[in-house]
Write a protein that holds these residues in place. Structure first.
Motif, mmCIF file in Angstrom:
data_model
loop_
_atom_site.group_PDB
_atom_site.id
_atom_site.type_symbol
_atom_site.label_atom_id
_atom_site.label_comp_id
_atom_site.label_asym_id
_atom_site.label_seq_id
_atom_site.Cartn_x
_atom_site.Cartn_y
_atom_site.Cartn_z
ATOM 1 N N PHE A 1 4.356 -13.464 6.667
ATOM 2 C CA PHE A 1 3.079 -13.106 7.294
ATOM 3 C C PHE A 1 2.227 -14.355 7.406
ATOM 4 C CE2 PHE A 1 4.157 -9.008 5.237
ATOM 5 C CZ PHE A 1 4.294 -8.288 6.403
ATOM 6 N N TRP B 1 11.242 -3.120 1.071
ATOM 7 C CA TRP B 1 10.549 -4.402 1.126
ATOM 8 C C TRP B 1 10.875 -5.251 -0.105
ATOM 9 C CZ3 TRP B 1 7.940 -7.682 4.066
ATOM 10 C CH2 TRP B 1 7.178 -8.677 3.446
ATOM 11 N N ASP C 1 -0.844 -6.240 -0.559
ATOM 12 C CA ASP C 1 -1.156 -7.062 0.603
ATOM 13 C C ASP C 1 0.037 -7.088 1.553
ATOM 14 O OD1 ASP C 1 -3.272 -8.897 1.559
ATOM 15 O OD2 ASP C 1 -1.560 -10.255 1.664
ATOM 16 N N GLU C 2 1.235 -7.299 0.979
ATOM 17 C CA GLU C 2 2.433 -7.381 1.817
ATOM 18 C C GLU C 2 2.735 -6.043 2.475
ATOM 19 O OE1 GLU C 2 4.847 -10.856 -0.627
ATOM 20 O OE2 GLU C 2 5.189 -8.760 -1.084
ATOM 21 N N LEU C 3 2.611 -4.958 1.695
ATOM 22 C CA LEU C 3 2.922 -3.643 2.257
ATOM 23 C C LEU C 3 1.945 -3.267 3.360
ATOM 24 C CD1 LEU C 3 3.951 -1.554 -0.870
ATOM 25 C CD2 LEU C 3 5.421 -2.368 0.966
ATOM 26 N N THR D 1 18.649 1.229 8.078
ATOM 27 C CA THR D 1 17.558 1.167 9.061
ATOM 28 C C THR D 1 16.275 0.693 8.393
ATOM 29 O OG1 THR D 1 18.482 3.324 9.622
ATOM 30 C CG2 THR D 1 16.772 2.446 11.069
ATOM 31 N N PRO E 1 -0.712 -9.251 13.796
ATOM 32 C CA PRO E 1 -1.095 -9.562 12.415
ATOM 33 C C PRO E 1 -2.589 -9.874 12.257
ATOM 34 C CG PRO E 1 0.856 -10.793 13.039
ATOM 35 C CD PRO E 1 0.396 -10.095 14.256
ATOM 36 N N GLU F 1 2.245 -4.067 10.905
ATOM 37 C CA GLU F 1 3.211 -4.550 11.877
ATOM 38 C C GLU F 1 4.092 -3.412 12.389
ATOM 39 O OE1 GLU F 1 4.593 -8.610 10.681
ATOM 40 O OE2 GLU F 1 6.331 -7.935 11.835
ATOM 41 N N LEU F 2 4.442 -2.485 11.497
ATOM 42 C CA LEU F 2 5.291 -1.356 11.886
ATOM 43 C C LEU F 2 4.659 -0.539 13.009
ATOM 44 C CD1 LEU F 2 6.752 0.275 8.641
ATOM 45 C CD2 LEU F 2 7.992 -0.854 10.492
ATOM 46 N N THR G 1 10.145 6.401 16.744
ATOM 47 C CA THR G 1 10.844 5.377 15.953
ATOM 48 C C THR G 1 10.526 5.552 14.477
ATOM 49 O OG1 THR G 1 10.448 3.908 17.809
ATOM 50 C CG2 THR G 1 11.288 2.908 15.797
ATOM 51 N N ARG H 1 0.337 -5.310 5.311
ATOM 52 C CA ARG H 1 0.681 -6.085 6.501
ATOM 53 C C ARG H 1 1.945 -5.561 7.162
ATOM 54 N NH1 ARG H 1 -2.193 -10.646 7.299
ATOM 55 N NH2 ARG H 1 -3.767 -11.010 5.697
ATOM 56 N N LEU H 2 2.878 -5.103 6.322
ATOM 57 C CA LEU H 2 4.118 -4.523 6.858
ATOM 58 C C LEU H 2 3.812 -3.281 7.685
ATOM 59 C CD1 LEU H 2 7.286 -4.547 6.732
ATOM 60 C CD2 LEU H 2 7.064 -2.983 4.812
ATOM 61 N N LYS H 3 2.971 -2.403 7.135
ATOM 62 C CA LYS H 3 2.634 -1.155 7.836
ATOM 63 C C LYS H 3 1.893 -1.467 9.133
ATOM 64 C CE LYS H 3 4.428 1.591 4.958
ATOM 65 N NZ LYS H 3 4.118 1.910 3.588
ATOM 66 N N ARG I 1 12.926 -8.567 -0.126
ATOM 67 C CA ARG I 1 12.213 -9.770 -0.536
ATOM 68 C C ARG I 1 13.014 -10.518 -1.603
ATOM 69 N NH1 ARG I 1 6.264 -9.232 -2.955
ATOM 70 N NH2 ARG I 1 7.348 -9.124 -4.929
ATOM 71 N N ASP J 1 -7.368 -8.252 9.548
ATOM 72 C CA ASP J 1 -8.652 -8.616 8.961
ATOM 73 C C ASP J 1 -9.826 -8.263 9.859
ATOM 74 O OD1 ASP J 1 -7.666 -9.733 6.517
ATOM 75 O OD2 ASP J 1 -6.784 -11.308 7.748
ATOM 76 N N THR K 1 13.050 6.371 11.494
ATOM 77 C CA THR K 1 13.251 5.367 10.447
ATOM 78 C C THR K 1 12.860 5.916 9.093
ATOM 79 O OG1 THR K 1 12.478 3.831 12.104
ATOM 80 C CG2 THR K 1 12.854 2.949 9.917
ATOM 81 N N LEU K 2 11.689 6.515 9.034
ATOM 82 C CA LEU K 2 11.150 6.926 7.740
ATOM 83 C C LEU K 2 11.505 8.373 7.408
ATOM 84 C CD1 LEU K 2 7.606 5.330 8.177
ATOM 85 C CD2 LEU K 2 9.625 4.306 7.143
ATOM 86 N N LEU L 1 1.759 -7.238 -3.721
ATOM 87 C CA LEU L 1 2.619 -6.248 -3.059
ATOM 88 C C LEU L 1 1.790 -5.380 -2.110
ATOM 89 C CD1 LEU L 1 5.457 -5.124 -2.783
ATOM 90 C CD2 LEU L 1 4.926 -3.505 -4.587
ATOM 91 N N ASP M 1 3.906 6.142 2.328
ATOM 92 C CA ASP M 1 5.240 6.610 2.708
ATOM 93 C C ASP M 1 5.330 8.128 2.610
ATOM 94 O OD1 ASP M 1 6.111 3.680 2.281
ATOM 95 O OD2 ASP M 1 7.835 4.707 3.148
#
Lengths: 377, 271
Positions: A102, A65, B128-130, A92, B142, B136-137, B196, B132-134, A69, B146, B200-201, B126, B169
């Motif tokens: 977002f 990320w 907050d972003e992570l 990947t 989105p 979405e994953l 998936t 939201r990323l998780k 970014r 909240d 991926t992870l 960060l 992670d």
């Protein structure tokens, strides 16, 4: 300890090569954020830049990320940037955990003042709705009671007896104890204060009238609101939560008849009985203390009491009891049936039930005080 | 670390259980259970109701005391490492409980951020972003970020719980009946999601499940629990070939036949 996330800068021609190394993982969160920020600074000057991942030992979503970014930031700053040499799994990750915008959630109301006013408005509207719902529920209970009287065969006697035992018999010890103690306290304070005027014997009048008219029934009702009102809410609420109430309804049984009416009647029977016991316990407490503190023996106490109070003094208290019971049971049942699916909701409604029923008990007591004053009883 | 693990010849054991004894009162539930989970695989763990599938998971996680045997996670005996080591270990795995176990007083985003806040040193932005990323994953919209758990449907709760399990992670993820309570379409989607994410992870997944479709679709190996022991472990073929009566009933029963019947090969390619 994993190697810290870092990078070296290699400027050749117009191109900035950024060789990333170490572990770009969340364990090194703060260092990684710093590295990513300086990555942007380092490359922002040049026109083209390459982020070379060949030296990266480990990378997780956090690293991916931050790297992506940084790439996006540089791209928007007008730098021609690309990422080179990712291992397949890193490639990947860079796609799956790549940069994306977002949506910022909109805050509901602009100014905190408006939010506060909205809050206030909501509570007023909710209080009014509560009141209307309470009246409606009272109506439904009366209809259910009427049905029970019309079809005595369908009346659930076992259930009624069970609840009378639960609400009445099982709360007797605690009711006796607290009322005994309050009787003692009132007597002690009465004796001490009245001693200044040499009117210790009037403490008996004080005890008799205060306990019988107000304190006995009030304390008992508050105690029962806390003990049995909350139990009614919890029982009905957990039944509502587990869809047991819905199950009753689809069997063609009315939850009002099966669950609410027996509890309502049981409490209406139990509370006056408890009030009588409470009165006796409190007066006994007063008598004990009068003996100890004022040297007023039981015989003198009782004859003074007989002179001080009438049958109406006792009745004022006891008449109130069924009404208190009605209020407590109605609030308890209503809150119980208002429980939604979750356990938090059950907890919230039980709290609300106790607070509301104690509040209503005191309101009803006030109304009765005005009523009895008007009819001079 | 990430990816490529499956190809290794000598596979690294992530969870090694030897001679595990667990009991409640005078009832023994685990009677000398042995189990290995290898890095990078999806292990499906099956067993009849009440045989103690969840108990095993809880014993590995240290939530249930054991009476005997050893449990090694990432090569470390969980009895030997002490509180400090235990905490370091807990950072490396994520757990998704059957009912989600989302904190009801926190929004989905705050739920995901909870482990980050406790264990990592990250900026608010960060995190907050992570988060939201998780979110979405795992395939949540989105605006779910909240919402409070009480406002989510069953499938969304499972996804949110998975997002929280993935917050740090982890290398190893425990899933307790991830598809129970989901409709077949939702369950299939969830299977895909797990696969998936696993690819991926580079996750190792320990999955307790009853769902035959999940077992076919995403599990590399299956371990079956009966009588307090692992009665068989291996790929689906091993399970189908086994003579154990419970396994025969499970994998050749009426419910399994619709999946197995078109021929094993077909079922595998579809999966």
């Amino acid at each position: 300890m994993p190697a810290t996330p870092e990078f070296t800068i290699d400027r050749a021609g117009g191109e900035t090569r950024l060789h990333l190394g170490g572990s770009w993982t969340l364990d090194a969160g703060a260092e990684m954020e710093r590295s990513s920020a300086s990555l942007v600074n380092a490359a922002a000057e040049g026109r083209t830049a390459v982020i070379d991942l060949s030296g990266v030992e480990r990378m997780d979503t956090g690293g991916a990320w931050l790297i992506d970014r940084a790439r996006k930031l540089l791209e928007t700053a007008g730098v021609d940037i690309r990422i080179e040499n990712p291992r397949p799994d890193q490639a990947t990750l860079l796609v799956e955990a790549g940069w994306r915008a977002f949506e910022r959630p909109r805050t509901a109301y602009g100014s905190p003042l408006i939010a506060m006013l909205v809050d206030l408005g909501e509570s007023v509207v909710n209080a009014w709705r509560d009141f209307v719902a309470g009246i409606a529920f009272l109506g439904r209970s009366v209809v259910a009671l009427g049905r029970a009287l019309g079809h005595p065969r369908l009346f659930r006697l076992t259930s009624l007896v069970y609840h009378i035992e639960n609400f009445g018999l099982r709360s007797t010890p605690i009711i006796l104890l607290i009322n005994f103690l309050v009787g003692c306290i009132v007597a002690q304070q009465g004796i001490f204060q009245l001693r200044y005027f040499g009117a210790e014997t009037f403490a008996v009048d004080l005890i008799g009238i205060l306990i019988l008219r107000e304190l006995g029934v009030l304390l008992t009702s508050i105690m029962i609101a806390g003990r049995s009102g909350s139990a009614i809410t919890a029982e009905l609420g957990s039944m509502k939560m587990r869809e047991e109430i819905d199950a009753l309804t689809v069997m063609g049984l009315s939850p009002m008849d099966v669950l609410v009416t027996p509890r309502l009647l049981a409490l209406i029977v139990a509370l006056p009985l408890l009030t009588f016991l409470a009165d006796m316990a409190a007066i006994f407490g007063g008598m004990v203390v009068s003996w100890g503190y004022a040297g007023l023996g039981p015989e003198a106490f009782l004859s003074r009491l007989q002179y001080a109070i009438g049958f109406n003094t006792f009745m004022v208290g006891v008449i109130k009891a069924p009404f208190m019971a009605l209020v407590i049971a109605l609030v308890g049942a209503m809150e119980g049936l208002a429980v939604k699916g979750s356990a938090e909701s059950l907890g919230r409604q039980v709290t609300a039930s106790v607070v509301k029923s104690i509040f209503m008990v005191i309101v009803v007591d006030g109304l009765f005080a005005m009523f009895f004053a008007t009819i001079e009883y | 670390m990430i990816g490529q693990a499956g190809e290794q010849q000598l596979r690294e054991v992530v969870i090694g259980v030897r001679g595990l004894l667990v009991g409640f009162g005078d009832r023994l539930i685990m009677r000398g259970l042995d189990l290995d989970v290898y890095r990078g695989e999806v292990l499906g763990f099956v067993g009849g109701s009440g045989t103690g599938k969840s108990v095993l998971t809880r014993a590995i996680l240290g939530l249930v005391p054991k009476r005997g045997g050893t449990i090694e996670v990432f090569g470390q005996d969980i009895d030997q490492i002490g509180d400090q080591g235990r905490r370091a270990l807990e950072r490396r795995y994520g757990v998704m409980f059957q009912q989600g176990a989302l904190f009801s007083g926190l929004t989905v985003k705050q739920n995901v951020q909870m482990p980050m806040r406790e264990h990592l040193n990250l900026s608010e932005r960060l995190m907050d972003e992570l988060a939201r990323l998780k979110i979405e994953l795992v395939g949540l919209r989105p605006d779910a970020a909240d919402k409070f758990p009480s406002e989510l449907s069953g499938g969304m709760i499972k996804r949110a719980a998975l997002a929280r399990a993935l917050a740090l992670d982890p290398e190893l993820v425990f899933l307790d009946e991830p598809t129970s309570g989901l409709d077949p379409i939702g369950a299939a989607e969830f299977d895909d999601l797990i696969q998936t994410l696993q690819r991926t992870l580079g996750l190792t997944v320990f999955m307790v499940t009853h769902d035959l479709d999940s077992l076919y679709a995403i599990c590399d190996r299956i371990a079956a629990l009966a009588d307090g022991k692992v009665i068989a472990a291996g790929p689906m073929e091993t399970m189908l070939a086994s003579d154990h009566p419970w396994l025969r009933a499970y994998f050749h029963g009426k419910r399994a036949r619709s999946i197995v019947a078109p021929g094993d090969a077909l079922a595998r390619t579809e999966g």
